[in-house]
Design an enzyme around this catalytic site. Structure first.
Site, PDB file in Angstrom:
ATOM      1  N   ARG A   1      25.752 -25.176 -13.345  1.00 10.48           N
ATOM      2  CA  ARG A   1      25.838 -24.337 -12.140  1.00 10.48           C
ATOM      3  C   ARG A   1      27.324 -24.214 -11.814  1.00 10.48           C
ATOM      4  NH1 ARG A   1      24.003 -27.285  -7.062  1.00 10.48           N
ATOM      5  NH2 ARG A   1      21.890 -26.673  -7.632  1.00 10.48           N
TER       6      ARG A   1
ATOM      7  N   ASP B   1      24.016 -32.302  -8.343  1.00 12.04           N
ATOM      8  CA  ASP B   1      25.066 -31.662  -7.560  1.00 12.04           C
ATOM      9  C   ASP B   1      26.400 -32.339  -7.855  1.00 12.04           C
ATOM     10  OD1 ASP B   1      23.270 -30.004  -6.250  1.00 12.04           O
ATOM     11  OD2 ASP B   1      23.167 -31.235  -4.435  1.00 12.04           O
TER      12      ASP B   1
END
Ligand code: FDA
Length: 319
Positions: free
Chosen positions: A181, A130
């Site tokens: 992402r 992340d």
């Protein structure tokens, strides 16, 4: 303004104590978080898989300061990876470098993370890192590049369209061959580093999405924004990019209607499913994204706090 306030509160320990102490807020967190245990996570992943969704599991935690806590987080990920493999779940994992000990030392981080990566590789399971606030962008990308240069594969990064630097990072990650992402970004960032205007963030998202779909490596398009999803579908259809070349990604508890609709149309959708006790900063970021939820939160905190009696709250049993 409200968004900035909530993001500020997400880092305040006094607000954390007040807000996490109320049963109703814990109830609200359940909308976005699968539960506290690995079994609850596994149930949520199974339910998602049964609906045709893949999943990415996240053990909540960030900015970990002690070696003990960072080791415990790595242990939990090892357990999750083992369950994914053993139970044949269609899932990968998402974790944060600061949860693995990035603020302790690079040597500690490498060793602690190494255990997780070994387990992931043994099970053929992908690991996503992340992206945190801009204080960590360079460190995160550099730690990622180090792993990549050591030959570690089946790993990917996250890039945030609100950051002005992101188009350049997209090009670098595409050249490297890494999976990206793409999301808008969830932290409070200064104007110097990040677009503040919603339409500028969207325009940046579309620019990055087009590069990733055309030249990227199985990108994750992470958004619940109808306009961004429409732009992605239009671009994919126009350029003849099939459903096997990318996936949409959404958060557990957000826009389930949209998740189902895309699956029914044959597109791939992965749900990000967090679990664990450290849900406070995660919940506050979710509230900052949708201030309508705050009305409910404010009501629940007020009712449960001593201030509540001033506003007619006479105890939970209604006396
Ligand atoms: P936007 O915020 O405009 O929302 C569009 C619509 O979606 C809203 O109108 C509402 O209907 C619905 N919605 C969105 N958020 C909601 C919420 N919390 N509650 C209820 N409804 C909501 N960020 C980051 O900085 N680093 C990261 O690593 C990640 N990782 C990540 C993974 C995945 C799978 C997703 C989907 C998102 C992230 N994010 C993230 C968060 C991301 O940066 C962003 O903050 C949110 O996705 C919200 O932006 P949207 O693009 O959904 O648009």
């Amino acid at each position: 303004m409200l968004r900035q306030g909530l993001l500020f509160l997400s880092e305040s320990s006094a607000a954390r104590r007040l807000i996490t102490g109320t049963p109703l807020t814990r109830g609200l967190s359940r909308r976005f978080v699968a539960g506290e245990t690995v079994d609850e996570l596994v149930d949520a992943v199974r339910a998602a898989n049964a609906e045709g969704l893949t999943a990415t599991a996240n053990y909540l935690g960030e900015s970990v300061k002690s070696e003990e806590a960072a080791r415990a987080a790595a242990d939990r990920y090892v357990e999750v990876l083992e369950r994914i493999r053993r139970d044949g779940l269609d899932a990968n994992v998402s974790l944060k470098f600061t949860q693995m000990g990035q603020n302790i030392s690079d040597t500690f981080l490498r060793a602690n993370l190494g255990r997780v990566l070994e387990q992931a590789q043994a099970g053929g399971i992908f690991v996503r890192f992340d992206m945190e606030s801009s204080d960590y962008t360079d460190r995160t990308l550099s730690a990622f590049r180090t792993l990549w240069s050591e030959g570690v594969r089946d790993i990917g990064v996250v890039l945030q369209s609100y950051l002005r630097r992101t188009q350049a990072d997209v090009e670098r990650m595409v050249d490297l061959g890494a999976r990206v992402r793409l999301c808008k970004g969830a932290y409070a960032e200064p104007e110097r580093l990040a677009y503040q205007d919603r339409e500028e963030v969207r325009a940046s998202f579309v620019r990055a999405m087009e590069v990733l779909l055309s030249r990227g490596h199985y990108p994750g398009i992470a958004t619940h924004d109808d306009a961004m999803i429409r732009a992605t579908l239009e671009y994919a259809n126009r350029e003849g990019i099939g459903a096997d070349r990318f996936e949409f990604q959404m958060l557990h508890g957000v826009r389930r209607d949209l998740q189902q609709q895309l699956v029914a149309q044959g597109w791939r959708v992965r749900v990000y499913i967090p679990f664990g006790e450290a849900w406070y900063p995660y919940l506050m970021r979710r509230l900052a994204e949708r201030p309508a939820n705050v009305v409910f939160l404010a009501g629940s905190v007020l009712k449960e706090s001593p201030l509540g009696s001033l506003f007619g709250n006479h105890g939970r049993d209604g006396r």
